[in-house]
Design a protein around this motif. Sequence first.
Motif, PDB file in Angstrom:
ATOM      1  N   GLU A 158     -58.020  87.171  23.549  1.00 18.62           N
ATOM      2  CA  GLU A 158     -57.470  85.834  23.305  1.00 18.62           C
ATOM      3  C   GLU A 158     -58.122  85.171  22.085  1.00 18.62           C
ATOM      4  O   GLU A 158     -59.322  85.075  22.005  1.00 18.62           O
ATOM      5  N   LYS A 159     -57.472  84.628  21.295  1.00 18.73           N
ATOM      6  CA  LYS A 159     -57.783  83.559  20.328  1.00 18.73           C
ATOM      7  C   LYS A 159     -59.154  83.530  19.787  1.00 18.73           C
ATOM      8  O   LYS A 159     -59.705  82.478  19.488  1.00 18.73           O
ATOM      9  N   VAL A 160     -59.733  84.616  19.609  1.00 22.38           N
ATOM     10  CA  VAL A 160     -61.109  84.708  19.127  1.00 22.38           C
ATOM     11  C   VAL A 160     -61.244  85.905  18.211  1.00 22.38           C
ATOM     12  O   VAL A 160     -60.409  86.802  18.214  1.00 22.38           O
ATOM     13  N   VAL A 161     -62.330  85.938  17.435  1.00 25.55           N
ATOM     14  CA  VAL A 161     -62.681  87.108  16.636  1.00 25.55           C
ATOM     15  C   VAL A 161     -63.952  87.675  17.259  1.00 25.55           C
ATOM     16  O   VAL A 161     -64.950  86.971  17.412  1.00 25.55           O
ATOM     17  N   VAL A 162     -63.897  88.942  17.616  1.00 22.73           N
ATOM     18  CA  VAL A 162     -65.019  89.604  18.271  1.00 22.73           C
ATOM     19  C   VAL A 162     -65.540  90.697  17.351  1.00 22.73           C
ATOM     20  O   VAL A 162     -64.767  91.478  16.803  1.00 22.73           O
ATOM     21  N   GLN A 163     -66.846  90.727  17.187  1.00 24.39           N
ATOM     22  CA  GLN A 163     -67.463  91.740  16.332  1.00 24.39           C
ATOM     23  C   GLN A 163     -68.572  92.427  17.117  1.00 24.39           C
ATOM     24  O   GLN A 163     -69.391  91.759  17.767  1.00 24.39           O
ATOM     25  N   LEU A 164     -68.598  93.749  17.072  1.00 24.60           N
ATOM     26  CA  LEU A 164     -69.636  94.534  17.731  1.00 24.60           C
ATOM     27  C   LEU A 164     -70.436  95.250  16.667  1.00 24.60           C
ATOM     28  O   LEU A 164     -69.879  95.955  15.825  1.00 24.60           O
ATOM     29  N   GLU A 165     -71.762  95.049  16.678  1.00 18.47           N
ATOM     30  CA  GLU A 165     -72.653  95.694  15.717  1.00 18.47           C
ATOM     31  C   GLU A 165     -73.782  96.377  16.482  1.00 18.47           C
ATOM     32  O   GLU A 165     -74.093  96.000  17.602  1.00 18.47           O
ATOM     33  N   THR A 166     -74.402  97.350  15.824  1.00 14.57           N
ATOM     34  CA  THR A 166     -75.589  97.994  16.386  1.00 14.57           C
ATOM     35  C   THR A 166     -76.715  97.882  15.362  1.00 14.57           C
ATOM     36  O   THR A 166     -76.938  98.806  14.576  1.00 14.57           O
TER      37      THR A 166
END
Length: 160
Positions: free
Chosen positions: A55-63
């Motif tokens: 929903e309506k968001v920006v999600v970022q996954l980093e390591t």
Amino acid sequence: MTLNKSREPETYRELIYSNLEELERLTKMVGDMLWLAKCDNDLIKPVMQPLDLTEKVVVQLETPTDNMARISIANSGMNIPAKHLSRLFDWFYRVDPSRQQQSEGAGLGLAITKSIIESHGGSISVHSDNDAVTFSALLPRQKQSDTPVTPKQFTSAKSH
């Protein structure tokens, strides 16, 4: 006060309904506080599972390291003034005190979020600028013997 003087039955009904709404709000708040107290005393054990964020968001996954992962969630909207950012995770804290009586929440949601993340061995921070608020959770990565988290288990979408 309700019993202070005689009233019409409809007035009693309205007053009792109003009291019921307030009691439900207080019950939720006490339940949230109990949950936080259990978390603070390591009585809540987390269950790991994939998370679908669409929903309506920006999600970022980093390591950033081999043993840590950072999940950042940015939501567009009004900036939160810097003087409030360090207190957002405090119990009962609200940026806008005028919403105190208008909102269903008790100001415990972010405190609960922080407790969940810390119970997983992580930390959370918040940053606000460019008409967006970004929450970043730094969490330990799963051990090799656990089921790996793959990029397909995480999705992102941007709101307009």
